[in-house]
Design a protein around this motif. Structure first.
Motif, PDB file in Angstrom:
ATOM      1  N   ILE A  97      27.278  39.240  52.376  1.00 22.21           N
ATOM      2  CA  ILE A  97      28.372  40.132  52.741  1.00 22.21           C
ATOM      3  C   ILE A  97      28.271  41.391  51.879  1.00 22.21           C
ATOM      4  O   ILE A  97      28.000  41.314  50.680  1.00 22.21           O
ATOM      5  N   ARG A  98      28.417  42.539  52.506  1.00 19.87           N
ATOM      6  CA  ARG A  98      28.420  43.816  51.802  1.00 19.87           C
ATOM      7  C   ARG A  98      29.704  44.545  52.193  1.00 19.87           C
ATOM      8  O   ARG A  98      29.978  44.720  53.390  1.00 19.87           O
ATOM      9  N   ARG A  99      30.483  44.964  51.201  1.00 18.09           N
ATOM     10  CA  ARG A  99      31.793  45.554  51.455  1.00 18.09           C
ATOM     11  C   ARG A  99      31.783  47.070  51.241  1.00 18.09           C
ATOM     12  O   ARG A  99      31.262  47.563  50.259  1.00 18.09           O
ATOM     13  N   ASP A 100      32.388  47.769  52.200  1.00 17.81           N
ATOM     14  CA  ASP A 100      32.629  49.205  52.072  1.00 17.81           C
ATOM     15  C   ASP A 100      33.483  49.628  53.268  1.00 17.81           C
ATOM     16  O   ASP A 100      33.553  48.910  54.275  1.00 17.81           O
ATOM     17  N   GLU A 101      34.121  50.791  53.141  1.00 19.54           N
ATOM     18  CA  GLU A 101      34.890  51.313  54.271  1.00 19.54           C
ATOM     19  C   GLU A 101      33.947  51.620  55.430  1.00 19.54           C
ATOM     20  O   GLU A 101      32.816  52.076  55.240  1.00 19.54           O
ATOM     21  N   TYR A 105      30.050  53.134  55.530  1.00 19.65           N
ATOM     22  CA  TYR A 105      29.150  51.972  55.489  1.00 19.65           C
ATOM     23  C   TYR A 105      27.707  52.410  55.742  1.00 19.65           C
ATOM     24  O   TYR A 105      27.407  53.042  56.755  1.00 19.65           O
ATOM     25  N   ASN A 109      23.084  48.698  54.105  1.00 14.38           N
ATOM     26  CA  ASN A 109      23.963  47.530  54.045  1.00 14.38           C
ATOM     27  C   ASN A 109      24.037  46.827  55.396  1.00 14.38           C
ATOM     28  O   ASN A 109      24.007  45.599  55.477  1.00 14.38           O
ATOM     29  N   TYR A 154      36.792  46.311  55.674  1.00 21.37           N
ATOM     30  CA  TYR A 154      35.693  46.698  54.786  1.00 21.37           C
ATOM     31  C   TYR A 154      34.444  45.831  54.952  1.00 21.37           C
ATOM     32  O   TYR A 154      33.568  45.842  54.082  1.00 21.37           O
ATOM     33  N   VAL A 155      34.351  45.098  56.036  1.00 22.52           N
ATOM     34  CA  VAL A 155      33.171  44.235  56.245  1.00 22.52           C
ATOM     35  C   VAL A 155      32.677  44.335  57.689  1.00 22.52           C
ATOM     36  O   VAL A 155      32.518  43.324  58.380  1.00 22.52           O
ATOM     37  N   TYR A 158      29.418  42.246  58.394  1.00 20.73           N
ATOM     38  CA  TYR A 158      29.675  40.803  58.313  1.00 20.73           C
ATOM     39  C   TYR A 158      30.454  40.331  59.542  1.00 20.73           C
ATOM     40  O   TYR A 158      30.131  39.306  60.150  1.00 20.73           O
ATOM     41  N   THR A 196      34.100  34.689  47.837  1.00 17.89           N
ATOM     42  CA  THR A 196      35.515  35.049  47.922  1.00 17.89           C
ATOM     43  C   THR A 196      36.152  35.259  46.548  1.00 17.89           C
ATOM     44  O   THR A 196      37.367  35.422  46.444  1.00 17.89           O
TER      45      THR A 196
END
Length: 253
Positions: A97-101, A105, A109, A154-155, A158, A196
């Motif tokens: 999982i890679r998180r960003d707005e 993005y 990612n 943000y995912v 994913y 998590t």
């Protein structure tokens, strides 16, 4: 055969991806306790803990180190595995999982997540299922997510990947159910794993999640093992193309 014997995995060989910890480790250890021999697949040399847990319980495990992002190499890895083992059960658990707005993005990612979570899953399933199809017998379990049904924040990669994982459960099942292969999914709810950790440490987010879960707690990886054994055993021989949600009641709200 007794009723409970239908849940036994005695004599079976199961390959579990992402088996170093969390959900993958819990499923691998549970399968061993149910009688299966294990092939543990990870992308780093970090499978020793899972191997030790299995061996302490009297089971056996073989480690395989593969970088699932390197999708071009996967067919050759699969052929090597099939030259050594008869794989009866495949659990596609590995995922990143890679998180960003969404507005920021990066394509790097996006590609990393899609390669690991979707492309690698497709290729592993495609190649490792071929001998199952010849034998007319096999179990394939894709680990989905609540984000196979929801959007999250943000995912975006994913979420897209887990919708795809759920779709592939149905697509593979539609073709292979007639050949004795049961393809199903398992969708965990909010489980206390490394993935998590950041959310659980965010007091406000953690509280909002707990307020929606009727069970009133985060799940543990072991909470998924009963469903995972069911999906890998003869007890699920007439279940095809279904994703079983284990979420403490989250989706019921």
């Amino acid at each position: 055969m007794g009723y409970l014997d239908r849940f036994s995995l005695e004599g079976k060989t199961a390959l579990v991806t992402g088996a170093a910890g969390g959900i993958g480790q819990a499923i691998a250890v549970a399968y061993s306790k149910a009688g299966a021999k294990l092939i543990l697949l990870g992308h780093r040399n970090n499978l020793d803990e899972t191997t030790q847990l299995i061996e302490e319980g009297g089971g056996s495990a073989h480690q395989v180190i593969i970088d699932l992002e390197d999708v071009e190499s996967l067919p050759a890895y699969c052929e090597d595995l099939l030259s050594q083992f008869q794989i009866d059960i495949l659990v596609n658990n590995a995922g990143i999982i890679r998180r960003d707005e969404a507005s920021d993005y990066s394509i790097d990612n996006w590609n990393a997540v899609m390669n690991t979570n979707v492309n690698a899953l497709f290729l592993l399933t495609q190649h490792l299922a071929r001998p199952m199809l010849e034998r007319k017998e096999g179990k394939i379990i894709n680990i989905a997510s609540l984000l196979s049904y929801q959007g999250g924040v943000y995912v975006p990669a994913y979420t897209a990947s887990k919708h795809a994982v759920n779709g592939l459960v149905k697509a593979f099942s539609n073709e292979w159910a007639k050949d004795g292969i049961q393809v199903n999914g398992l969708a965990p709810g909010y489980i206390a794993t490394n993935n998590t950790k950041a959310i659980r440490e965010d007091e406000k987010r953690n509280q909002s999640i707990l307020e929606r879960i009727p069970a009133g707690r985060w799940g543990e990886a072991e909470d998924l093992t009963g469903a995972a054994i069911f999906l890998a055993s003869e007890a699920s021989n007439y279940m095809n193309g279904h994703t079983l949600i284990v979420d403490g009641g989250w989706m019921a709200r």
